[in-house]
Design a protein around this motif. Structure first.
Motif, PDB file in Angstrom:
ATOM      1  N   TYR A  91       9.176   1.567 -10.503  1.00 41.53           N
ATOM      2  CA  TYR A  91      10.358   0.842 -10.773  1.00 41.53           C
ATOM      3  C   TYR A  91      11.516   2.015 -10.699  1.00 41.53           C
ATOM      4  CZ  TYR A  91      14.392  -2.229 -11.842  1.00 41.53           C
ATOM      5  OH  TYR A  91      15.407  -2.952 -11.692  1.00 41.53           O
ATOM      6  N   ILE A  92      11.183   2.712 -11.991  1.00 41.30           N
ATOM      7  CA  ILE A  92      12.450   3.769 -12.393  1.00 41.30           C
ATOM      8  C   ILE A  92      12.569   4.712 -11.253  1.00 41.30           C
ATOM      9  CG2 ILE A  92      12.792   5.443 -14.012  1.00 41.30           C
ATOM     10  CD1 ILE A  92      13.533   2.501 -15.149  1.00 41.30           C
ATOM     11  N   ARG A  93      11.358   5.268 -10.760  1.00 45.91           N
ATOM     12  CA  ARG A  93      11.291   6.114  -9.668  1.00 45.91           C
ATOM     13  C   ARG A  93      12.107   5.929  -8.382  1.00 45.91           C
ATOM     14  NH1 ARG A  93       5.227   8.128 -10.796  1.00 45.91           N
ATOM     15  NH2 ARG A  93       5.571   9.389 -12.639  1.00 45.91           N
ATOM     16  N   ILE A  94      11.975   4.366  -8.074  1.00 50.88           N
ATOM     17  CA  ILE A  94      12.774   3.837  -6.900  1.00 50.88           C
ATOM     18  C   ILE A  94      14.357   3.642  -7.442  1.00 50.88           C
ATOM     19  CG2 ILE A  94      13.042   1.816  -5.482  1.00 50.88           C
ATOM     20  CD1 ILE A  94      10.118   1.611  -5.715  1.00 50.88           C
ATOM     21  N   LYS A  95      14.495   3.454  -8.637  1.00 51.10           N
ATOM     22  CA  LYS A  95      16.005   3.319  -8.723  1.00 51.10           C
ATOM     23  C   LYS A  95      16.525   4.874  -9.038  1.00 51.10           C
ATOM     24  CE  LYS A  95      17.574  -0.028 -11.055  1.00 51.10           C
ATOM     25  NZ  LYS A  95      18.405  -1.237 -10.740  1.00 51.10           N
ATOM     26  N   TRP A  96      15.699   5.938  -9.342  1.00 47.00           N
ATOM     27  CA  TRP A  96      16.396   7.315  -9.065  1.00 47.00           C
ATOM     28  C   TRP A  96      16.741   7.732  -7.856  1.00 47.00           C
ATOM     29  CZ3 TRP A  96      12.208   9.321 -13.364  1.00 47.00           C
ATOM     30  CH2 TRP A  96      12.978   9.129 -14.514  1.00 47.00           C
ATOM     31  N   ALA A  97      15.560   7.227  -6.973  1.00 41.71           N
ATOM     32  CA  ALA A  97      15.768   7.874  -5.851  1.00 41.71           C
ATOM     33  C   ALA A  97      16.737   6.945  -4.859  1.00 41.71           C
ATOM     34  CB  ALA A  97      14.300   7.326  -4.695  1.00 41.71           C
ATOM     35  N   LEU A  98      17.147   5.765  -5.203  1.00 43.17           N
ATOM     36  CA  LEU A  98      18.225   5.110  -4.692  1.00 43.17           C
ATOM     37  C   LEU A  98      19.805   5.503  -5.153  1.00 43.17           C
ATOM     38  CD1 LEU A  98      16.762   1.358  -4.422  1.00 43.17           C
ATOM     39  CD2 LEU A  98      17.256   2.953  -2.647  1.00 43.17           C
ATOM     40  N   THR A  99      19.583   6.077  -6.350  1.00 40.67           N
ATOM     41  CA  THR A  99      20.991   6.576  -6.959  1.00 40.67           C
ATOM     42  C   THR A  99      21.083   8.101  -7.006  1.00 40.67           C
ATOM     43  OG1 THR A  99      20.028   6.377  -9.082  1.00 40.67           O
ATOM     44  CG2 THR A  99      20.912   4.227  -8.078  1.00 40.67           C
ATOM     45  N   GLU A 100      20.227   8.871  -6.813  1.00 39.16           N
ATOM     46  CA  GLU A 100      20.273  10.343  -6.712  1.00 39.16           C
ATOM     47  C   GLU A 100      19.679  10.998  -5.591  1.00 39.16           C
ATOM     48  OE1 GLU A 100      18.600  11.920 -10.386  1.00 39.16           O
ATOM     49  OE2 GLU A 100      19.230  10.099 -11.616  1.00 39.16           O
ATOM     50  N   ASN A 101      20.134  12.067  -5.339  1.00 35.52           N
ATOM     51  CA  ASN A 101      19.612  12.768  -4.118  1.00 35.52           C
ATOM     52  C   ASN A 101      18.385  13.567  -4.385  1.00 35.52           C
ATOM     53  OD1 ASN A 101      19.761  13.924  -1.571  1.00 35.52           O
ATOM     54  ND2 ASN A 101      21.212  15.625  -2.153  1.00 35.52           N
ATOM     55  N   ASN A 102      17.341  12.935  -4.001  1.00 35.65           N
ATOM     56  CA  ASN A 102      15.979  13.461  -4.144  1.00 35.65           C
ATOM     57  C   ASN A 102      15.704  14.053  -5.391  1.00 35.65           C
ATOM     58  OD1 ASN A 102      13.536  14.189  -2.741  1.00 35.65           O
ATOM     59  ND2 ASN A 102      13.999  16.004  -1.870  1.00 35.65           N
ATOM     60  N   PRO A 103      15.785  13.271  -6.484  1.00 34.13           N
ATOM     61  CA  PRO A 103      15.588  13.660  -7.811  1.00 34.13           C
ATOM     62  C   PRO A 103      14.114  14.150  -8.033  1.00 34.13           C
ATOM     63  CG  PRO A 103      15.563  11.331  -7.884  1.00 34.13           C
ATOM     64  CD  PRO A 103      15.947  11.700  -6.411  1.00 34.13           C
ATOM     65  N   VAL A 104      14.058  14.970  -9.213  1.00 32.63           N
ATOM     66  CA  VAL A 104      12.666  15.359  -9.532  1.00 32.63           C
ATOM     67  C   VAL A 104      12.403  14.191 -10.577  1.00 32.63           C
ATOM     68  CG1 VAL A 104      11.228  17.265 -10.766  1.00 32.63           C
ATOM     69  CG2 VAL A 104      12.913  17.795  -8.875  1.00 32.63           C
ATOM     70  N   ILE A 105      11.119  13.533 -10.354  1.00 31.94           N
ATOM     71  CA  ILE A 105      10.832  12.599 -11.361  1.00 31.94           C
ATOM     72  C   ILE A 105      10.309  13.130 -12.530  1.00 31.94           C
ATOM     73  CG2 ILE A 105      11.318  10.774  -9.868  1.00 31.94           C
ATOM     74  CD1 ILE A 105       7.649  11.451 -10.853  1.00 31.94           C
ATOM     75  N   LYS A 106      10.030  12.389 -13.789  1.00 30.66           N
ATOM     76  CA  LYS A 106       9.396  12.754 -14.739  1.00 30.66           C
ATOM     77  C   LYS A 106       8.044  12.237 -14.416  1.00 30.66           C
ATOM     78  CE  LYS A 106       8.822  13.580 -19.366  1.00 30.66           C
ATOM     79  NZ  LYS A 106       7.499  14.364 -19.254  1.00 30.66           N
ATOM     80  N   ALA A 107       6.950  13.148 -14.696  1.00 30.54           N
ATOM     81  CA  ALA A 107       5.714  12.920 -14.742  1.00 30.54           C
ATOM     82  C   ALA A 107       5.359  12.375 -16.148  1.00 30.54           C
ATOM     83  CB  ALA A 107       4.779  14.120 -14.066  1.00 30.54           C
ATOM     84  N   TYR A 108       3.884  11.535 -16.315  1.00 28.85           N
ATOM     85  CA  TYR A 108       3.236  11.331 -17.230  1.00 28.85           C
ATOM     86  C   TYR A 108       1.840  11.484 -17.332  1.00 28.85           C
ATOM     87  CZ  TYR A 108       1.924   6.647 -15.409  1.00 28.85           C
ATOM     88  OH  TYR A 108       1.459   5.671 -15.069  1.00 28.85           O
ATOM     89  N   ASP A 109       1.149  11.523 -18.324  1.00 30.82           N
ATOM     90  CA  ASP A 109      -0.181  11.806 -18.297  1.00 30.82           C
ATOM     91  C   ASP A 109      -0.917  10.395 -18.585  1.00 30.82           C
ATOM     92  OD1 ASP A 109      -2.896  12.200 -19.058  1.00 30.82           O
ATOM     93  OD2 ASP A 109      -2.379  14.180 -19.537  1.00 30.82           O
ATOM     94  N   GLU A 110      -1.221   9.647 -17.740  1.00 30.04           N
ATOM     95  CA  GLU A 110      -1.854   8.294 -17.753  1.00 30.04           C
ATOM     96  C   GLU A 110      -3.332   8.220 -18.583  1.00 30.04           C
ATOM     97  OE1 GLU A 110      -4.450   7.797 -13.547  1.00 30.04           O
ATOM     98  OE2 GLU A 110      -2.259   7.199 -13.549  1.00 30.04           O
ATOM     99  N   THR A 111      -3.841   9.371 -18.746  1.00 31.62           N
ATOM    100  CA  THR A 111      -5.119   9.343 -19.501  1.00 31.62           C
ATOM    101  C   THR A 111      -4.729   9.504 -20.877  1.00 31.62           C
ATOM    102  OG1 THR A 111      -6.410  10.761 -17.624  1.00 31.62           O
ATOM    103  CG2 THR A 111      -7.093  10.690 -20.003  1.00 31.62           C
ATOM    104  N   LEU A 112      -3.740  10.332 -21.386  1.00 29.34           N
ATOM    105  CA  LEU A 112      -3.299  10.214 -22.758  1.00 29.34           C
ATOM    106  C   LEU A 112      -2.582   8.822 -22.959  1.00 29.34           C
ATOM    107  CD1 LEU A 112      -1.699  13.872 -22.996  1.00 29.34           C
ATOM    108  CD2 LEU A 112      -4.063  12.972 -23.988  1.00 29.34           C
ATOM    109  N   TRP A 113      -1.912   8.338 -22.236  1.00 31.66           N
ATOM    110  CA  TRP A 113      -1.274   7.013 -22.478  1.00 31.66           C
ATOM    111  C   TRP A 113      -2.409   5.908 -22.572  1.00 31.66           C
ATOM    112  CZ3 TRP A 113       3.786   5.403 -19.834  1.00 31.66           C
ATOM    113  CH2 TRP A 113       4.964   6.225 -20.138  1.00 31.66           C
ATOM    114  N   SER A 114      -3.351   5.923 -22.017  1.00 32.01           N
ATOM    115  CA  SER A 114      -4.492   5.143 -22.076  1.00 32.01           C
ATOM    116  C   SER A 114      -5.215   5.227 -23.368  1.00 32.01           C
ATOM    117  CB  SER A 114      -5.450   5.201 -20.795  1.00 32.01           C
ATOM    118  OG  SER A 114      -6.189   6.239 -20.895  1.00 32.01           O
ATOM    119  N   ASP A 115      -5.078   6.242 -23.964  1.00 29.98           N
ATOM    120  CA  ASP A 115      -5.671   6.399 -25.349  1.00 29.98           C
ATOM    121  C   ASP A 115      -4.833   6.047 -26.542  1.00 29.98           C
ATOM    122  OD1 ASP A 115      -8.193   7.261 -24.623  1.00 29.98           O
ATOM    123  OD2 ASP A 115      -7.552   9.448 -24.293  1.00 29.98           O
TER     124      ASP A 115
END
Length: 181
Positions: free
Chosen positions: A79-103
Motif C-alpha cells: 500500500y505504501i509503495r503504491i502511494k509513493w509511486a503515485l505521488t513521487e517520480n519513480n521513487p526508490v522504496i525502502k526494503a525490509y527483511d521479512e525473515t527478521l520481521w517474522s522472528d
C-alpha cells in the motif's frame, strides 16, 4: 509432510508469472482477488487453535500464525509503495527483511485477529485506490533497492493478488494434509 515435494510446499500455486499483457480484465480480476483475500484468509484460519496456528506449513517454514502476520506486513508495504509511486517520480522504496520481521514477538506469538482485522481495513483501502487508477497511473513505478528493479503499479497488482493466494494456499494445503477440517 516429509514425503511431499518441497517445491510444491513452497509454491503451492506455482511461482508468479508476469502476464504478456495487462488487459483491463486482468487488472479487474486481480483487484477482485485482492479485495476478497482478507475474508478468504479469515475463513480458513479463524477457527484454528494455538497448536494449529503454531504449525509450520512446510519443514523450516513459517507457522500459520507467522504467515498471517507476514501477509499484513507485506500488504502494508504494498500500500505504501503504491502511494509513493503515485505521488513521487519513480521513487526508490525502502526494503525490509521479512525473515527478521517474522522472528519478532508480534509475528511469533501475537493472536491472529488483529492482523486479520488490519488486512480487512487495509484491503478496503488498497482496492479502493486500485479501482480508481487511470491507465497512466498503472504505468507509474518505483525502484526496489534489493535488485535495483523497476516495478510498475500494474505489475504490483498482479504480484500481490498472487502473494495472497500463494500464502492462503500454504494454509489450505497444510490443513488438508493434517485433516483440519
Amino acid at each position: 509432510m516429509e514425503n511431499l515435494d518441497l517445491e510444491k510446499l513452497k509454491y503451492p500455486i506455482g511461482k508468479f508469472t508476469i502476464p504478456d499483457t495487462y488487459t483491463p480484465e486482468y487488472i479487474t480480476h486481480k483487484i477482485e482477488e485482492i479485495a476478497t483475500f482478507p475474508e478468504r484468509l479469515k475463513q480458513e484460519t479463524i477457527h484454528l487453535n494455538d497448536e494449529q496456528l503454531d504449525t509450520p506449513y512446510r519443514p523450516d517454514g513459517w507457522t500459520v500464525r507467522q504467515v498471517i502476520h507476514h501477509c499484513a506486513e507485506s500488504h502494508m508495504n504494498c500500500y505504501i509503495r503504491i502511494k509513493w509511486a503515485l505521488t513521487e517520480n519513480n521513487p526508490v522504496i525502502k526494503a525490509y527483511d521479512e525473515t527478521l520481521w517474522s522472528d519478532l514477538p508480534d509475528s511469533k506469538t501475537m493472536p491472529i485477529k488483529p492482523s486479520l482485522n488490519l488486512l480487512q481495513a487495509l484491503h478496503y483501502r488498497l482496492t479502493y485506490i486500485m479501482k480508481n487508477l487511470s491507465v497512466l497511473d498503472l504505468e507509474k513505478s518505483f525502484i526496489h533497492p534489493e535488485n535495483n528493479s523497476e516495478y510498475r503499479i500494474k505489475q504490483i497488482i498482479g504480484m500481490y493478488a498472487w502473494h495472497g493466494n500463494h500464502h492462503l494456499n500454504h494454509i489450505i494445503a497444510l490443513k488438508k494434509h493434517k485433516n483440519w477440517n
